[in-house]
Design a protein around this motif. Sequence first.
Motif, PDB file in Angstrom:
ATOM      1  N   UNK A 132       0.952 -91.148  72.276  1.00  0.00           N
ATOM      2  CA  UNK A 132       0.425 -89.822  72.568  1.00  0.00           C
ATOM      3  C   UNK A 132       0.820 -88.825  71.482  1.00  0.00           C
ATOM      4  N   UNK A 133       2.032 -88.926  70.970  1.00  0.00           N
ATOM      5  CA  UNK A 133       2.468 -88.025  69.904  1.00  0.00           C
ATOM      6  C   UNK A 133       1.637 -88.218  68.645  1.00  0.00           C
ATOM      7  N   UNK A 134       1.309 -89.460  68.325  1.00  0.00           N
ATOM      8  CA  UNK A 134       0.495 -89.726  67.146  1.00  0.00           C
ATOM      9  C   UNK A 134      -0.908 -89.163  67.325  1.00  0.00           C
ATOM     10  N   UNK A 135      -1.497 -89.305  68.506  1.00  0.00           N
ATOM     11  CA  UNK A 135      -2.823 -88.750  68.761  1.00  0.00           C
ATOM     12  C   UNK A 135      -2.835 -87.239  68.726  1.00  0.00           C
ATOM     13  N   UNK A 136      -1.824 -86.592  69.327  1.00  0.00           N
ATOM     14  CA  UNK A 136      -1.757 -85.135  69.297  1.00  0.00           C
ATOM     15  C   UNK A 136      -1.575 -84.617  67.874  1.00  0.00           C
ATOM     16  N   UNK A 137      -0.745 -85.280  67.100  1.00  0.00           N
ATOM     17  CA  UNK A 137      -0.550 -84.851  65.717  1.00  0.00           C
ATOM     18  C   UNK A 137      -1.833 -84.995  64.908  1.00  0.00           C
ATOM     19  N   UNK A 138      -2.595 -86.040  65.171  1.00  0.00           N
ATOM     20  CA  UNK A 138      -3.856 -86.230  64.457  1.00  0.00           C
ATOM     21  C   UNK A 138      -4.852 -85.124  64.809  1.00  0.00           C
ATOM     22  N   UNK A 139      -4.884 -84.697  66.066  1.00  0.00           N
ATOM     23  CA  UNK A 139      -5.772 -83.601  66.456  1.00  0.00           C
ATOM     24  C   UNK A 139      -5.335 -82.283  65.839  1.00  0.00           C
ATOM     25  N   UNK A 140      -4.031 -82.016  65.842  1.00  0.00           N
ATOM     26  CA  UNK A 140      -3.536 -80.763  65.290  1.00  0.00           C
ATOM     27  C   UNK A 140      -3.608 -80.725  63.778  1.00  0.00           C
ATOM     28  N   UNK A 141      -3.800 -81.857  63.155  1.00  0.00           N
ATOM     29  CA  UNK A 141      -3.904 -81.881  61.700  1.00  0.00           C
ATOM     30  C   UNK A 141      -5.235 -81.318  61.213  1.00  0.00           C
ATOM     31  N   UNK A 142      -6.227 -81.276  62.112  1.00  0.00           N
ATOM     32  CA  UNK A 142      -7.501 -80.668  61.763  1.00  0.00           C
ATOM     33  C   UNK A 142      -7.449 -79.176  62.052  1.00  0.00           C
ATOM     34  N   UNK A 143      -8.442 -78.470  61.534  1.00  0.00           N
ATOM     35  CA  UNK A 143      -8.482 -77.030  61.715  1.00  0.00           C
ATOM     36  C   UNK A 143      -8.991 -76.703  63.116  1.00  0.00           C
ATOM     37  N   UNK A 144      -8.046 -76.343  63.951  1.00  0.00           N
ATOM     38  CA  UNK A 144      -8.363 -75.978  65.321  1.00  0.00           C
ATOM     39  C   UNK A 144      -7.974 -74.522  65.560  1.00  0.00           C
ATOM     40  N   UNK A 145      -8.604 -73.935  66.540  1.00  0.00           N
ATOM     41  CA  UNK A 145      -8.225 -72.580  66.908  1.00  0.00           C
ATOM     42  C   UNK A 145      -6.876 -72.604  67.643  1.00  0.00           C
ATOM     43  N   UNK A 146      -6.114 -71.554  67.390  1.00  0.00           N
ATOM     44  CA  UNK A 146      -4.796 -71.387  68.031  1.00  0.00           C
ATOM     45  C   UNK A 146      -3.876 -72.576  67.733  1.00  0.00           C
ATOM     46  N   UNK A 147      -3.908 -73.038  66.473  1.00  0.00           N
ATOM     47  CA  UNK A 147      -3.029 -74.157  66.135  1.00  0.00           C
ATOM     48  C   UNK A 147      -1.561 -73.769  66.240  1.00  0.00           C
TER      49      UNK A 147
END
Length: 334
Positions: free
Chosen positions: A123-138
């Motif tokens: 789960x940590x690896x998946x969350x980090x992969x999502x946050x590595x992209x440009x998301x709002x309110x990162x």
Amino acid sequence: MASTTAPSRNGPAGRQDTPPPPARPSGPSAWRSRLHRWDTKGTPYALVAPFFLVFAAFGLFPLLYTGWLSFHRVSLYNVDRAEWVGLRNYTDLFTGQVSHYFWNALLNTFTLGVLSTVPQLLMALGLAHLLNYRLRARGFLRTALLAPYATSVAAATLVFALIFSPEGGMANWFLGLFGAGPVHWEAGRWSSQFAISVIVTWRWTGYNALIYLAAMQAVPRELYEAAALDGASRWQQFLHVTVPALKPTILFTVIVSTIGATQLFGEPYLFGGQSGHQGGTDHQYETLGILMYDQGFHSSMLGRASAVAWIMFGLLLLIGLVNALITRRLRASQ
């Protein structure tokens, strides 16, 4: 015509004159020179001395003292009287009267470690992969990931104990929406270990995700651009670019999480605290840490508890050795 020669630098016996040694400074200059030498040689040792003093008092001495206790029969109520028993404390754990509890605790430590470490890191690896992209309110999301880690073990465990309560707990209410009957989470071996692993996973997933995120941001963007030009999807980029680049970081988190699982104590202890059964009524989620506490404070067998502590220490050394071997293999393969 008379020839002139340079005056000889040799003495009358052909010996070359040597200049006299420089005079040692005296007075205030000598004291300043000596003080400068002392400062140059002694300052580095003075700067590192506090660490070694604190380590000797709170790390090395307890380690050696528990090692000495593990070869003695010592009661909690009479620490001054220690009877030498050799390896009897260890044989009692492996093949003696408490061997059943020891092997059960060792198995529970292993299963709880697997149940909490594997989902946590995935789960940590998946969350980090999502946050590595440009998301709002990162920035907000990254801060929110650390909130469970900042929560104390006692507060988190007591809240989750209410969630998994057999009477009125949110977990059973959620299962009731699908027609499933209530589950007595603390009574069963796998149900109790699942509940405890949920607590551990909730507390440490965000911490590991931020470690993975920091490692992902160090991966050159050119690799992703080259993979995109070759037609690789985001999933393929993740598998063939991100994961190979994160091998050292993944190994680090696996080792740290395994060490934490070996020392697991607070969550299982407090999970059964409301019912008064630390480790479960049938020891179904008793870990090595709880066994050490039980032998030392409930059974007042400090020698046997020290033996459990040194067995845990040996497991941690084995984990560190495996870490060193795998790291050397990874470096050799690069």
